[in-house]
Design an enzyme around this catalytic site. Structure first.
Site, PDB file in Angstrom:
ATOM      1  N   ASN A  32       2.583  -7.857  -9.243  1.00  0.00           N
ATOM      2  CA  ASN A  32       1.933  -8.425 -10.412  1.00  0.00           C
ATOM      3  C   ASN A  32       2.957  -8.880 -11.457  1.00  0.00           C
ATOM      4  O   ASN A  32       4.159  -8.686 -11.288  1.00  0.00           O
ATOM      5  CB  ASN A  32       0.940  -7.408 -10.989  1.00  0.00           C
ATOM      6  CG  ASN A  32      -0.321  -8.068 -11.490  1.00  0.00           C
ATOM      7  OD1 ASN A  32      -0.284  -9.155 -12.069  1.00  0.00           O
ATOM      8  ND2 ASN A  32      -1.449  -7.413 -11.293  1.00  0.00           N
ATOM      9  N   ASP A  40      21.549  -4.407  -9.157  1.00  0.00           N
ATOM     10  CA  ASP A  40      22.994  -4.359  -8.961  1.00  0.00           C
ATOM     11  C   ASP A  40      23.323  -3.699  -7.619  1.00  0.00           C
ATOM     12  O   ASP A  40      24.362  -3.974  -7.034  1.00  0.00           O
ATOM     13  CB  ASP A  40      23.668  -3.589 -10.093  1.00  0.00           C
ATOM     14  CG  ASP A  40      23.550  -4.323 -11.429  1.00  0.00           C
ATOM     15  OD1 ASP A  40      22.477  -4.901 -11.710  1.00  0.00           O
ATOM     16  OD2 ASP A  40      24.517  -4.313 -12.199  1.00  0.00           O
ATOM     17  N   HIS A  62      25.322   4.148 -16.059  1.00  0.00           N
ATOM     18  CA  HIS A  62      26.462   4.010 -16.955  1.00  0.00           C
ATOM     19  C   HIS A  62      26.975   5.407 -17.286  1.00  0.00           C
ATOM     20  O   HIS A  62      26.222   6.381 -17.234  1.00  0.00           O
ATOM     21  CB  HIS A  62      26.053   3.277 -18.237  1.00  0.00           C
ATOM     22  CG  HIS A  62      25.568   1.885 -17.993  1.00  0.00           C
ATOM     23  ND1 HIS A  62      26.417   0.817 -17.866  1.00  0.00           N
ATOM     24  CD2 HIS A  62      24.322   1.390 -17.813  1.00  0.00           C
ATOM     25  CE1 HIS A  62      25.718  -0.278 -17.639  1.00  0.00           C
ATOM     26  NE2 HIS A  62      24.432   0.040 -17.599  1.00  0.00           N
ATOM     27  N   ALA A 116       0.119   5.143 -13.402  1.00  0.00           N
ATOM     28  CA  ALA A 116       0.503   4.255 -14.494  1.00  0.00           C
ATOM     29  C   ALA A 116       1.362   4.965 -15.531  1.00  0.00           C
ATOM     30  O   ALA A 116       1.133   6.124 -15.860  1.00  0.00           O
ATOM     31  CB  ALA A 116      -0.750   3.690 -15.154  1.00  0.00           C
ATOM     32  N   THR A 121      12.282   9.476 -11.705  1.00  0.00           N
ATOM     33  CA  THR A 121      13.698   9.828 -11.808  1.00  0.00           C
ATOM     34  C   THR A 121      14.239  10.499 -10.553  1.00  0.00           C
ATOM     35  O   THR A 121      15.444  10.699 -10.436  1.00  0.00           O
ATOM     36  CB  THR A 121      13.943  10.771 -13.008  1.00  0.00           C
ATOM     37  OG1 THR A 121      13.164  11.955 -12.814  1.00  0.00           O
ATOM     38  CG2 THR A 121      13.566  10.105 -14.314  1.00  0.00           C
ATOM     39  N   ARG A 139      -0.284  15.873  -6.154  1.00  0.00           N
ATOM     40  CA  ARG A 139      -0.938  16.407  -4.961  1.00  0.00           C
ATOM     41  C   ARG A 139      -0.717  15.454  -3.797  1.00  0.00           C
ATOM     42  O   ARG A 139      -0.303  14.317  -3.978  1.00  0.00           O
ATOM     43  CB  ARG A 139      -2.429  16.605  -5.189  1.00  0.00           C
ATOM     44  CG  ARG A 139      -3.187  15.333  -5.511  1.00  0.00           C
ATOM     45  CD  ARG A 139      -4.660  15.625  -5.797  1.00  0.00           C
ATOM     46  NE  ARG A 139      -5.341  14.464  -6.300  1.00  0.00           N
ATOM     47  CZ  ARG A 139      -5.807  13.460  -5.575  1.00  0.00           C
ATOM     48  NH1 ARG A 139      -5.651  13.463  -4.254  1.00  0.00           N
ATOM     49  NH2 ARG A 139      -6.433  12.457  -6.137  1.00  0.00           N
TER      50      ARG A 139
END
Length: 160
Positions: A32, A40, A62, A116, A121, A139
């Site tokens: 979308n 990179d 970084h 959403a 991470t 779950r």
């Protein structure tokens, strides 16, 4: 512009890629609007994925310490601003909902739904529903999630 895009895939603009050539998108994937990829390092998106609006995938990292972000020395002693990147992989059959951010080095397993607004991470296993900031597995996805159990949504439609 892209490293690879599979048959039947569709990207709804506007979209932004840092390089593009490092991104591979599988077959029959829908992406979308406001999709942003800072590729990179490699970004691989599997077949039959659905990606909601405003999704961002980033691969660069970084240095955490401010003085190291300002400059490091290369092997020849030249001062440079350096960053590095880690690849991202999204398995086949995934649904990445609106406003998700996927961070460097993440692998999302096949048939996973990322809720959403999540900030991913770390890796998410296959067949999971995961959400949150930071994103975590809520779950496993099971047949209890089937539209067969939601006749008010399925209405007169059928599951193939």
């Amino acid at each position: 512009m892209l490293g690879e895009i599979g048959e039947g895939s569709f990207l709804q603009g506007p979209i932004t890629f840092h390089y593009g050539k490092h991104t591979k998108i599988g077959k029959h994937t829908f992406i979308n609007f406001n999709f942003t990829v800072q590729d990179d390092a490699s970004v691989i998106i599997g077949d039959h994925c659905d990606i909601g609006p405003n999704v961002t995938i980033v691969t660069p990292l970084h240095p955490m310490l401010a003085n190291e972000r300002r400059s490091l020395c290369d092997k020849d002693g030249n001062k440079k601003r350096l960053c590095y990147a880690e690849p991202v992989k999204i398995g086949s059959g995934c649904w990445i909902c609106a406003n998700v951010i996927i961070c460097p080095g993440v692998v999302i397993g096949n048939n996973t739904v990322v809720g959403a607004g999540s900030v991913v991470t770390r890796d998410i296993p296959a067949n999971s529903f995961a959400a949150g900031a930071p994103c975590k597995v809520i779950r496993a996805l099971t047949q209890a999630d089937s539209l067969k159990r939601k006749p008010e949504i399925l209405a007169d439609n059928q599951i193939l």
